[in-house]
Design an enzyme around this catalytic site. Structure first.
Site, PDB file in Angstrom:
ATOM      1  N   GLY A  21      31.525 114.703  80.647  1.00  0.00           N
ATOM      2  CA  GLY A  21      30.098 114.507  80.868  1.00  0.00           C
ATOM      3  C   GLY A  21      29.392 115.763  81.320  1.00  0.00           C
ATOM      4  N   ILE A  26      25.119 117.002  87.193  1.00  0.00           N
ATOM      5  CA  ILE A  26      26.023 117.776  88.034  1.00  0.00           C
ATOM      6  C   ILE A  26      27.203 118.327  87.239  1.00  0.00           C
ATOM      7  CG2 ILE A  26      25.330 116.534  90.116  1.00  0.00           C
ATOM      8  CD1 ILE A  26      27.977 115.043  90.010  1.00  0.00           C
ATOM      9  N   SER A 150      31.093 108.036  94.597  1.00  0.00           N
ATOM     10  CA  SER A 150      29.715 107.827  95.026  1.00  0.00           C
ATOM     11  C   SER A 150      29.713 107.097  96.361  1.00  0.00           C
ATOM     12  CB  SER A 150      28.977 106.973  93.979  1.00  0.00           C
ATOM     13  OG  SER A 150      27.783 106.441  94.493  1.00  0.00           O
ATOM     14  N   TYR A 175      28.964  98.453  89.655  1.00  0.00           N
ATOM     15  CA  TYR A 175      28.945  99.899  89.895  1.00  0.00           C
ATOM     16  C   TYR A 175      29.752 100.238  91.146  1.00  0.00           C
ATOM     17  CZ  TYR A 175      27.192 104.645  90.594  1.00  0.00           C
ATOM     18  OH  TYR A 175      27.090 106.008  90.782  1.00  0.00           O
TER      19      TYR A 175
END
Length: 303
Positions: A21, A26, A150, A175
């Protein structure tokens, strides 16, 4: 306290870094810094047109940057297998694998293999990729697997009774589960590496609240107000990339550590070692998740 910045990234000449990604956000910022420091950086991305555009931007800013693009769709085990085969053949030595790609709070959906989209992309896809590339990291002194989690892991729960959210789907819960899975995977991988005396370590990082494209999947009615608040709280993508870069390159980092912004609530600030919640350190859950992940992906690890 000294503020750790991109200037603290050591020389990366001769190192190979694979970043998922890495065409935006980031991941892109981390790739740009590593390439600028001399690493050969592989942008492993789903959309190669966007990947090539990102590689061109990096090369324009650092003319001597050595950047390659490889197609990788983390929602497809076939794509992961193909990409892994090509990467293993092209790069017998891999110093850094940065599991950065992810989706956040998507509408209910499944991957090409039928996994819930967030768990399938954020955890199972990276689990399969890491397992298939690990042989090329294990002989390399100082090699690292860095997985981006996260703060959402704090509300996550691994629901083994409905892992794919088939009986009930809530974006925020799915998530959180995927981000908790990232940490459980990191800590269990590091335990296995350590027990074998491997030179490779597994480390985790999180970007705090950073200005990226992750909010694109929020409900339309909620997206605008959330983005307004997000904009007030968030830091730039280059700041958000610093915990990943520190986890990947700081020579003082040890396996099983976790890095995030050092400011209030770990929302923003310069990267420091931080602590994840107790659920992320539950070894029984981590081992069960590992076994289930092997069964679902068909990928076993050489540790």
């Amino acid at each position: 306290m000294t503020k750790w910045t991109a200037a603290d990234v050591p020389d990366q000449e001769g190192r190979v870094a694979v970043i998922t990604g890495a065409n935006t956000g980031i991941g892109y910022q981390a790739a740009a810094v590593l390439a600028g420091k001399g690493a050969h950086v592989v942008l492993a991305v789903r959309n190669t047109d966007k990947g090539n555009a990102a590689a061109d931007r990096i090369s324009a800013s650092a003319p001597h940057a050595d950047v390659a693009v490889r197609e990788l769709d983390l929602t497809s085990l076939d794509s992961i297998r193909t990409a892994s085969d090509e990467l293993r053949a092209d790069y017998p030595r891999i110093d850094l694998l940065i599991n950065n790609a992810g989706v956040m709070m998507t509408p209910k959906g499944v991957t090409k293999d039928g996994f819930e989209l967030q768990l399938g992309t954020n955890h199972l896809g990276h689990f399969a990729l890491t397992g298939q590339l690990l042989d090329n990291l294990l002989p390399v002194e100082g090699s690292r697997v860095v997985t981006v989690s996260s703060n959402a892991h704090r509300w996550g729960r691994i629901n083994f009774d409905d892992l794919q959210s088939e009986r009930g789907y809530k974006r925020i819960n799915a998530y959180g589960q995927s981000k908790l899975a990232n940490l459980l995977f990191t800590y269990e991988l590091n335990r296995r590496l350590s027990s074998k005396g491997a030179p490779t370590i597994a480390v985790a990082a999180h970007p705090g609240t950073s200005s990226t494209e992750l909010t694109r999947n929020l409900w339309p009615v909620a997206r605008r107000p959330v983005e307004l608040v997000w904009g007030l709280l968030s830091q730039t993508a280059d700041m958000g990339a610093l915990p990943t870069l520190r986890a990947a390159t700081d020579p003082d980092v040890r396996g099983g550590e976790y890095f995030g912004p050092g400011g209030m609530g770990e929302q923003r600030g310069y990267p420091e070692q931080v602590q994840s919640n107790s659920s992320s350190h539950d070894e029984a859950v981590a081992q069960r998740l590992w076994t289930v992940s092997e069964e679902l992906t068909g990928v076993t690890f050489p540790v």
